[in-house]
Design a protein around this motif. Structure first.
Motif, PDB file in Angstrom:
ATOM      1  N   UNK A   1       0.852  -1.192   0.000  1.00 35.67           N
ATOM      2  CA  UNK A   1       0.000   0.000   0.000  1.00 35.67           C
ATOM      3  C   UNK A   1       0.886   1.239   0.000  1.00 35.67           C
ATOM      4  N   UNK A   2       0.378   2.336  -0.552  1.00 38.55           N
ATOM      5  CA  UNK A   2       1.144   3.567  -0.613  1.00 38.55           C
ATOM      6  C   UNK A   2       0.195   4.750  -0.819  1.00 38.55           C
ATOM      7  N   UNK A   3       0.712   5.960  -0.568  1.00 40.46           N
ATOM      8  CA  UNK A   3       0.000   7.197  -0.846  1.00 40.46           C
ATOM      9  C   UNK A   3       0.668   7.868  -2.046  1.00 40.46           C
ATOM     10  N   UNK A   4      -0.123   8.508  -2.899  1.00 37.27           N
ATOM     11  CA  UNK A   4       0.450   9.174  -4.069  1.00 37.27           C
ATOM     12  C   UNK A   4      -0.199  10.545  -4.254  1.00 37.27           C
ATOM     13  N   UNK A   5       0.557  11.449  -4.875  1.00 35.09           N
ATOM     14  CA  UNK A   5       0.090  12.814  -5.136  1.00 35.09           C
ATOM     15  C   UNK A   5       0.443  13.139  -6.586  1.00 35.09           C
TER      16      UNK A   5
ATOM     17  N   UNK B   1      -4.237  16.790  -3.821  1.00 31.93           N
ATOM     18  CA  UNK B   1      -4.459  16.043  -2.588  1.00 31.93           C
ATOM     19  C   UNK B   1      -3.745  14.705  -2.677  1.00 31.93           C
ATOM     20  N   UNK B   2      -3.510  14.124  -1.501  1.00 29.76           N
ATOM     21  CA  UNK B   2      -2.921  12.789  -1.436  1.00 29.76           C
ATOM     22  C   UNK B   2      -4.018  11.749  -1.575  1.00 29.76           C
ATOM     23  N   UNK B   3      -3.784  10.723  -2.358  1.00 26.16           N
ATOM     24  CA  UNK B   3      -4.686   9.586  -2.509  1.00 26.16           C
ATOM     25  C   UNK B   3      -3.946   8.311  -2.110  1.00 26.16           C
TER      26      UNK B   3
END
Length: 301
Positions: free
Chosen positions: A71-75, A108-110
């Protein structure tokens, strides 16, 4: 995993340009976040002077018998935003896409997640910047969870009991007593005779030792190469391994597309994920009631 607080951890840069790390906003206006989504730092592609370049962030070697949850966050904010893919390397060295995103996703971060099947050799983020500096792609809070292959042990024990048969000794004895008769003229003597019969004891013992049989069955998660072939983002390859078919003598109506479909009052504004999708064109020469199919490749069962 990696939180990018102290660089890119054990991951390596393999593209034309290296992923960097930053705190706060990136150097360019109109692109990038104002700061990390978690902690103080994140990884990013510096798009200035790097239009259309590849940035590849590759993991260390994976354990082939294990599967992984990632899992990770992306912008992805910027008017000329490029694209990023999450891929895994199969046993034959081929890179297979599990997730992708392209275009401006807003400031925003997703979050995203992918399941990496057993048999995979490595994983990577493959990013391509857009056509201007407004294409900083950012990653944060990368978490990798290993799921080991399961092992099931079945133990079967067979026990044979011990049986002992014993014959009891029987002894038979016959005794004849001596009688003496005396007269004045004649004397008769009878001698005692003793006969003894003995039966010898016979003992029979049968013993069978305990036998223990242990069967070990190991269940290893098979590499899911065939299932991975079913995944398709309809981005770079219009239908991936799927086959289109439709009515004879009329064009096949399945089409790859980006943005709104040509007909008003029907279709989406754009792709749900990434920038492209497949759709069924109902306008002429298609006819009402036409049947069109999109068929997956065969998979082992």
């Amino acid at each position: 995993g990696c939180d990018f607080e102290a660089g890119i951890c054990s991951w390596t840069n393999e593209g034309e340009v290296a992923w960097g790390t930053a705190s706060g906003a990136t150097a360019s206006t109109g692109t990038g976040p104002s700061g990390a989504n978690e902690g103080s730092a994140y990884a990013y592609t510096e798009a200035s002077w790097n239009s259309g370049k590849t940035f590849i962030l590759e993991s260390p070697a994976l354990t082939p018998t294990s599967s992984y949850t990632v899992s990770w966050d992306y912008h992805m904010y910027g008017g000329d935003m490029g694209s990023v893919k999450f891929e895994v390397e199969t046993a034959d060295g081929t890179w297979v896409e599990l997730w992708s995103m392209a275009g401006d996703q807003g400031d925003q971060w997703d979050s995203a997640q992918a399941n990496v099947p057993a048999g995979s050799q490595a994983m990577r983020f493959y990013a391509v910047t857009g056509q201007s500096y407004r294409s900083d792609i950012c990653l944060d809070n990368l978490v990798v969870t290993e799921v080991s292959a399961s092992t099931t042990t079945t133990s079967t024990t067979t026990t044979t009991s011990t049986t002992t048969t014993s014959t009891t000794t029987t002894s038979t004895s016959t005794t004849t007593s001596t009688t003496t008769t005396s007269t004045t003229t004649t004397s008769t003597s009878t001698t005692t005779s003793t006969t003894t019969t003995s039966t010898t004891t016979t003992s029979t013992s049968t013993t069978t030792a305990q036998v223990t049989t242990t069967t070990v069955t190991t269940t290893t998660t098979k590499a899911k190469q065939d299932l991975m072939a079913l995944q398709c983002g309809f981005e770079a390859n219009e239908t991936c391994a799927y086959q289109k078919s439709g009515p004879n003598k009329r064009p096949m109506a399945w089409r790859g597309f980006a943005g709104r479909t040509p007909s008003p009052g029907t279709g989406p504004l754009g792709a749900y994920s990434g920038s492209r999708y497949m759709y069924l064109e109902a306008s002429e020469p298609a006819l009402p009631g036409d049947v069109h199919t999109l068929t997956s490749p065969s998979v082992a069962v």
